[in-house]
Design a protein around this motif. Structure first.
Motif, PDB file in Angstrom:
ATOM      1  N   GLU A 112      34.660  38.262  24.854  1.00 38.76           N
ATOM      2  CA  GLU A 112      35.684  39.044  24.095  1.00 38.76           C
ATOM      3  C   GLU A 112      36.808  39.092  25.124  1.00 38.76           C
ATOM      4  N   ASP A 113      36.581  39.319  26.437  1.00 35.60           N
ATOM      5  CA  ASP A 113      37.448  39.492  27.396  1.00 35.60           C
ATOM      6  C   ASP A 113      38.322  38.300  27.547  1.00 35.60           C
ATOM      7  N   VAL A 114      37.613  37.077  27.435  1.00 32.68           N
ATOM      8  CA  VAL A 114      38.166  35.692  27.635  1.00 32.68           C
ATOM      9  C   VAL A 114      39.171  35.376  26.464  1.00 32.68           C
ATOM     10  N   ASP A 115      38.689  35.835  25.214  1.00 34.12           N
ATOM     11  CA  ASP A 115      39.563  35.464  24.145  1.00 34.12           C
ATOM     12  C   ASP A 115      40.724  36.324  23.988  1.00 34.12           C
ATOM     13  N   PHE A 116      40.719  37.711  24.732  1.00 33.50           N
ATOM     14  CA  PHE A 116      41.922  38.624  24.468  1.00 33.50           C
ATOM     15  C   PHE A 116      42.829  38.077  25.723  1.00 33.50           C
ATOM     16  N   CYS A 117      42.295  37.550  26.799  1.00 37.84           N
ATOM     17  CA  CYS A 117      43.219  37.178  27.776  1.00 37.84           C
ATOM     18  C   CYS A 117      43.998  35.919  27.331  1.00 37.84           C
ATOM     19  N   ARG A 118      43.093  35.190  26.606  1.00 39.99           N
ATOM     20  CA  ARG A 118      43.802  33.856  26.065  1.00 39.99           C
ATOM     21  C   ARG A 118      44.864  34.265  25.367  1.00 39.99           C
ATOM     22  N   ARG A 119      44.748  35.131  24.281  1.00 39.08           N
ATOM     23  CA  ARG A 119      45.691  35.468  23.249  1.00 39.08           C
ATOM     24  C   ARG A 119      46.825  36.091  24.071  1.00 39.08           C
ATOM     25  N   VAL A 120      46.619  36.676  24.951  1.00 37.86           N
ATOM     26  CA  VAL A 120      47.673  37.458  25.539  1.00 37.86           C
ATOM     27  C   VAL A 120      48.604  36.332  26.448  1.00 37.86           C
ATOM     28  N   HIS A 121      47.959  35.265  27.136  1.00 36.06           N
ATOM     29  CA  HIS A 121      48.598  33.957  27.446  1.00 36.06           C
ATOM     30  C   HIS A 121      49.474  33.575  26.495  1.00 36.06           C
ATOM     31  N   ASP A 122      48.979  33.373  25.138  1.00 31.10           N
ATOM     32  CA  ASP A 122      49.722  32.674  24.098  1.00 31.10           C
ATOM     33  C   ASP A 122      50.925  33.375  23.844  1.00 31.10           C
ATOM     34  N   LEU A 123      50.936  34.738  23.969  1.00 32.11           N
ATOM     35  CA  LEU A 123      52.209  35.442  23.838  1.00 32.11           C
ATOM     36  C   LEU A 123      53.212  35.232  25.037  1.00 32.11           C
ATOM     37  N   GLY A 124      52.801  34.493  25.988  1.00 35.34           N
ATOM     38  CA  GLY A 124      53.830  34.148  27.162  1.00 35.34           C
ATOM     39  C   GLY A 124      53.856  35.234  28.028  1.00 35.34           C
ATOM     40  N   ARG A 125      52.536  36.164  28.141  1.00 36.25           N
ATOM     41  CA  ARG A 125      52.518  37.249  29.243  1.00 36.25           C
ATOM     42  C   ARG A 125      51.429  36.946  30.152  1.00 36.25           C
ATOM     43  N   ARG A 126      51.756  37.484  31.533  1.00 40.31           N
ATOM     44  CA  ARG A 126      50.620  36.900  32.622  1.00 40.31           C
ATOM     45  C   ARG A 126      49.360  37.674  32.589  1.00 40.31           C
ATOM     46  N   VAL A 127      48.295  37.283  33.125  1.00 40.53           N
ATOM     47  CA  VAL A 127      47.030  38.079  33.440  1.00 40.53           C
ATOM     48  C   VAL A 127      47.052  38.218  34.904  1.00 40.53           C
ATOM     49  N   VAL A 128      47.044  39.292  35.328  1.00 40.74           N
ATOM     50  CA  VAL A 128      47.127  39.476  36.947  1.00 40.74           C
ATOM     51  C   VAL A 128      46.009  39.968  37.586  1.00 40.74           C
TER      52      VAL A 128
END
Length: 290
Positions: free
Chosen positions: A203-219
């Motif tokens: 669920e964390d991988v999926d959420f981070c991937r969808r946030v990347h798809d929004l054009g946002r960074r994961v830091v």
């Protein structure tokens, strides 16, 4: 009063670890206003009763059934009021004001969608907590694979596990462990929340991937540190094994699916792996009984 951070903690048979988690947050979180929302996933050990009795300053949500981690996180966020949300495991603790450090980073970097702290084992050693996004090669080079165990320094495993960089440096990553993730409420809403189809794992991988798809960074932010007693929440091995493999398949369907032939091979491989792991656990349990 405006709340800066809502800390959402999903509990399941977590009674033994509540004090370390709650009290550390209360002691060290100083520079932001916050609330703690505990979402209990139908614990069988009296966790919810302990929270209600001993921690009246923690807001308790009781779920009648265990619908999984993602669904409970979504419930907690829906009930929260903070500008930022910290999804936090109950088997964690802080020894400094890491919550404020994470919130400050998001406030200062509008392009960041998620920020994750450095995770530490109970003895203070580094716990690898960020990864490259999984792909087809991950089946052979993940943390628990035979090839990784036999050849831990091979470049494919090191690349996926992201153990080949200085973990004292802030950097962008593909995804980070859901044991401790902070994100803006607006990011959560735009991404559509956590996918409740993941009972546990991925669920964390999926959420981070969808946030990347929004054009946002994961830091990854090592200046914020959280101790994590990894694996404490996993109390039903067979169910956990099945949940892990179902999550693998769901993630594949959402993000890696190509054609029917590859789908069949992938589904067969995941199912076979699940059976092998369950069989191995059964044999070990039998040996212990003898």
């Amino acid at each position: 009063m405006t709340i800066d951070v809502s800390i959402v903690i999903v509990t399941f048979n977590s009674k033994a670890h509540l004090a370390a988690c709650f009290e550390s947050l209360r002691q060290y979180t100083q520079a932001v206003s916050y609330e703690i929302i505990a979402v209990d996933n139908a614990s069988l050990d009296g966790t919810a009763d302990v929270i209600k009795r001993d921690y009246p300053w923690v807001r308790l949500l009781r779920r009648r059934t265990n619908g999984g981690l993602s669904a409970a996180v979504n419930d907690g966020v829906a009930a929260s009021e903070g500008r930022y949300v910290l999804a936090l495991n109950p088997d964690t603790r802080v020894e400094e004001d890491s919550v404020s450090a994470l919130a400050a980073y998001l406030q200062e970097h509008a392009d960041a969608g998620i920020v994750a702290p450095k995770l530490l084992n109970d003895d203070g050693t580094l716990q690898l907590s960020c990864r490259a996004f999984p792909g087809y090669a991950t089946a052979f080079f993940n943390r628990y694979s035979l090839l990784t165990r036999l050849f831990p320094n091979n470049r494919y495993s090191r690349s996926y596990l992201m153990d080949d960089f200085n973990h004292d440096e802030t950097r962008d990553v593909d995804w980070a462990s859901g044991a401790a993730l902070m994100f803006a409420r607006t990011t959560f809403d735009e991404a559509g929340g956590w996918d409740a189809g993941f009972f546990m794992f991925s669920e964390d991988v999926d959420f981070c991937r969808r946030v990347h798809d929004l054009g946002r960074r994961v830091v990854y932010l090592p200046g914020a540190r959280v101790y994590h007693s990894i694996g404490v929440s996993r109390r039903a091995p067979a169910r956990i094994v099945v949940a892990r493999h179902r999550s693998m398949w769901r993630y594949y369907q959402k993000h890696l699916r190509r054609n029917r032939a590859i789908d069949v091979v992938t589904a067969t491989g995941i199912a076979a792996r699940c059976v092998l792991v369950l069989a191995g656990q059964g044999l070990r349990n039998l040996a212990r009984r003898r």
